[in-house]
Design an enzyme around this catalytic site. Structure first.
Site, PDB file in Angstrom:
ATOM      1  CG  ASN A  73      63.239  64.901  40.316  1.00 56.75           C
ATOM      2  OD1 ASN A  73      63.032  63.703  40.140  1.00 56.75           O
ATOM      3  ND2 ASN A  73      64.392  65.348  40.809  1.00 56.75           N
ATOM      4  CE1 TYR A  96      60.008  58.766  48.437  1.00 57.94           C
ATOM      5  CE2 TYR A  96      59.276  56.577  47.765  1.00 57.94           C
ATOM      6  CZ  TYR A  96      59.917  57.768  47.485  1.00 57.94           C
ATOM      7  OH  TYR A  96      60.468  57.964  46.234  1.00 57.94           O
ATOM      8  CB  ALA A 131      51.060  58.026  52.639  1.00 54.22           C
ATOM      9  CB  SER A 132      54.321  61.467  50.203  1.00 53.51           C
ATOM     10  OG  SER A 132      55.444  60.702  49.796  1.00 53.51           O
ATOM     11  CE  LYS A 133      57.924  60.267  45.650  1.00 51.98           C
ATOM     12  NZ  LYS A 133      58.314  61.404  44.805  1.00 51.98           N
ATOM     13  CB  ILE A 183      66.218  55.101  39.165  1.00 53.19           C
ATOM     14  CG1 ILE A 183      64.786  54.864  38.680  1.00 53.19           C
ATOM     15  CG2 ILE A 183      67.039  55.845  38.113  1.00 53.19           C
ATOM     16  CD1 ILE A 183      64.648  53.989  37.452  1.00 53.19           C
TER      17      ILE A 183
END
Length: 243
Positions: free
Chosen positions: A76, A140, A142-144, A173
């Protein structure tokens, strides 16, 4: 018997938000929960900074030493820096790839021996930005997207060994980070209403709602589910913008 009775779980980034909610739900279900992050949690803490490439192995060595088993791994921990490809320094790129993608890869690598013994489950916390992108989030996103692909690869390679691997892709969220962002706006209440309005259910999500999905994927109730990326975004990605 509680659904996680006798199981050991590791949750990264569990000091607040979705990680904290997930750790709490696992513990309520009877699991022994280790939490790895820089801050503290309400469970058994392992101090770790996942910007350090040696952290994943050190964390897993502690879990093995303290518990001798691992049934559930929740990746996470994450970080986000804003800036277009022109604006972003390479250090920001490398940080986000390291924390959001390389650290989960290394944690899964070092956890695999224990997970194969237990027939364990991995849940990676991706993002709807692995499916689409907000402005000024190239690293961000690209990493996800990479984490989503890695999830499928691990499911394919290690399914025959009894290990399941899934991901969740949350939308907006109500984490402390997002709440701080809203409060920084000139009119926080107006911005909060605007953000809620881009979702078909007309609100943003709670960390506990994501935790429920994560824990279902980690449980035996999802024993035939692997290699999937589960979007949890209040319908945001399903709703087209107005013409």
């Amino acid at each position: 018997m509680s659904r996680f009775e006798g199981k050991t779980a590791l949750v990264t980034g569990a000091s607040s938000g979705m990680g904290a909610a997930t750790a709490a739900l696992l513990a309520e279900g009877g699991a022994r929960v280790f939490c790895a992050q820089r801050g503290s949690s309400d469970h058994e803490d392992i101090t770790a900074d996942f910007a350090d490439p040696t952290a994943p192995q050190a964390v897993m060595e502690q879990v093995k030493s303290l518990a001798g088993r691992l049934d559930i791994l929740i990746n996470n921990a994450g970080v986000m820096r804003e800036g277009t490809v022109e604006e972003s320094p390479e250090a920001d790129w490398h940080l986000q790839i390291q924390v959001n993608l390389t650290a989960p890869f290394l944690l899964m690598r070092h956890a695999m021996t224990l997970l194969k013994v237990s027939g364990g489950a991995i849940v990676n916390v991706g993002s709807i930005e692995g499916l689409g992108n907000n402005p000024r989030h190239p690293a961000y996103g690209a990493s996800k997207a990479g984490l989503h692909g890695l999830t499928r690869a691990v499911a394919v390679d290690h399914g025959p060994e009894g290990v399941r691997c899934n991901a969740v892709a949350p939308g907006w969220i109500d984490t402390p980070l997002n709440e701080d962002f809203i409060e920084s706006m000139p009119d926080p209440n107006a911005f909060r209403a605007e953000i809620g309005g881009i979702h078909p259910i007309r609100r943003t999500g709670a960390p506990e709602e994501v935790a429920q999905l994560i824990c279902w994927l980690a449980s035996d109730d999802a024993s035939f589910v692997t290699g999937q990326v589960w979007t949890i975004d209040g319908g945001r990605m399903a709703q087209l913008s107005l013409p």
